[in-house]
Design an enzyme around this catalytic site. Sequence first.
Site, PDB file in Angstrom:
ATOM      1  N   LYS A   1       0.872  -1.187   0.000  1.00 26.62           N
ATOM      2  CA  LYS A   1       0.000   0.000   0.000  1.00 26.62           C
ATOM      3  C   LYS A   1       0.907   1.235   0.000  1.00 26.62           C
ATOM      4  CE  LYS A   1      -3.247   3.063   0.931  1.00 26.62           C
ATOM      5  NZ  LYS A   1      -2.342   4.250   1.025  1.00 26.62           N
TER       6      LYS A   1
ATOM      7  N   GLY B   1       6.960   6.042   7.820  1.00 22.92           N
ATOM      8  CA  GLY B   1       6.193   7.268   7.730  1.00 22.92           C
ATOM      9  C   GLY B   1       6.222   8.027   9.041  1.00 22.92           C
TER      10      GLY B   1
ATOM     11  N   GLY C   1       2.313   5.925  12.704  1.00 24.11           N
ATOM     12  CA  GLY C   1       2.902   4.717  13.279  1.00 24.11           C
ATOM     13  C   GLY C   1       2.270   4.336  14.602  1.00 24.11           C
TER      14      GLY C   1
ATOM     15  N   GLU D   1       9.498   2.332  10.926  1.00 29.70           N
ATOM     16  CA  GLU D   1      10.557   3.340  10.758  1.00 29.70           C
ATOM     17  C   GLU D   1       9.846   4.675  10.671  1.00 29.70           C
ATOM     18  OE1 GLU D   1      12.433   6.178   9.283  1.00 29.70           O
ATOM     19  OE2 GLU D   1      12.636   5.005   7.428  1.00 29.70           O
TER      20      GLU D   1
ATOM     21  N   CYS E   1      14.141  11.169   6.305  1.00 26.59           N
ATOM     22  CA  CYS E   1      13.985  10.904   7.739  1.00 26.59           C
ATOM     23  C   CYS E   1      15.292  11.095   8.496  1.00 26.59           C
ATOM     24  CB  CYS E   1      13.468   9.487   7.943  1.00 26.59           C
ATOM     25  SG  CYS E   1      14.494   8.205   7.192  1.00 26.59           S
TER      26      CYS E   1
ATOM     27  N   GLU F   1       9.479  17.093  13.980  1.00 25.39           N
ATOM     28  CA  GLU F   1       9.955  16.803  12.628  1.00 25.39           C
ATOM     29  C   GLU F   1       9.193  17.678  11.634  1.00 25.39           C
ATOM     30  OE1 GLU F   1      11.077  12.906  10.030  1.00 25.39           O
ATOM     31  OE2 GLU F   1       9.034  12.982  10.809  1.00 25.39           O
TER      32      GLU F   1
END
Length: 484
Positions: A181, A233, A238, A255, A289, A388
């Site tokens: 996906k 993501g 997550g 991750e 990331c 972030e």
Amino acid sequence: MAESIVSEVLIGGRWVPADEGTYPVIDPATEEVAGRAPEASAAQALEAARAARAAFEDGPWPRMSGAERGACLREAAARFREAAPGLVDLTIAETGSVRPVAESQQVGAVPVRLSKYAELAIQPADTPVGPREGAGGIAFGIAAREPVGVVACITPSNFPMTNCAGKIAPALACGNTVVVKPAPVDPLGVAALCRIVDQVLPPGVLNFVCGSSPATGEALVDSPDVAMISFTGSTAVGLRIQETAARGLKRTLLELGGKSPQIVFADADRDAALRSAAQVWTFHSGQICIAGARLLIEASIYDEFTAALVERAKTITIGDPRQPGVVMGPLVSSAQRDRVERHVARGVEEGAVLACGGRRPPHLPRGWYVEPTLFTQATNTMAVAREEIFGPVITAIPFRDEAEAIALANDSDYGLYAYVWTSDRARGTRLARALRTGTVQVNSASGMHPDAPFGGYKRSGIGRDGGAWALAAYSETKYIGWTA
């Protein structure tokens, strides 16, 4: 480039029309439609998971030898290499990558990862244990590596094909079946990758669904037929995946976000450290990331270093990623640009000094661009230093000594990556040991070692993949013992 239209999803070895038609994929450099992607229903996501489970339970893939699975992955890599030149322009159109990044880090990295796990698939799956004398005699056995089952591979928007290959290749090498996906903003390259890989696999081993709403992914994560979720993501998504997976005790490999510190001591190679810092701007517009966007600089060189970084920003050519000489393209979506702009506004409100950037480039009236941005005189309590941003924004914070550098670096919800710049090798090693991150690069910003474990501490994720470490991530371990 002609508009790319993908209207089908892959379920059980057949490409079938998406239940809800298609939706537009927008070119981030032009804001025009680059293509159309399939709008699968939640029901189709569940159907894909059932097909993958049937292929796992009744098909040949988990029962094939590692060498046989490796041969399939090797053939997939070869076929992808043949198709790769035709996928570069598509990648630029849907991700906004500048051409060198699209050629090497996006499209070019895919066959490398497929080939890597074609090699690793032949590693022995059984490890001897013992013998050891005990009360009942001599005990001995083997630790057998076995596939988990159906793996849902949910990929991000920044490096969609590369990340997809990095998930499906080790999952398939271990004998799992897979449902892919992709992120909704740029799924067309992933669809092309899945079409190529599916050609060399038994039916149902690889499945592909896609959708612009969260419903498709949510159904896949919650499916009783899925045994493991591999997700790259945001930390927020997550966390929701982990909550859903916990209800079924499903394995997760997550991750997630990062706010990586980049620590520069006065004795560092200044030019190398400057180049590394500027990568937050020039490498995919900071949409990585592992971006070292939290710049920690020894106080004695703080003013000099930040001034040099401002000058470096003036040399960066921003524009259409198709054009020669452009090193910084747009952000991947209007939503991402809005997010970056909100963070910039908040940084100003909090009292950080906007040393450069923070605006939409005036010479680019269309496209989702943001100038290279640097905040100085920031503190580690500000949102721009803690959250972030996933864009071309650097926050520079001074430190007095080694102890304060460590304290500032570790004072973060994240722990994915860190960089240390110093000519003192012993100090570099001390900091690498002290930093609570999954990876520390000392005097290097060359990227991830292909055989190294990769993953994060704290809110940066759960688990490790990369190289042979991924074989453990996508496997169960069974002990088979005997006593003589």
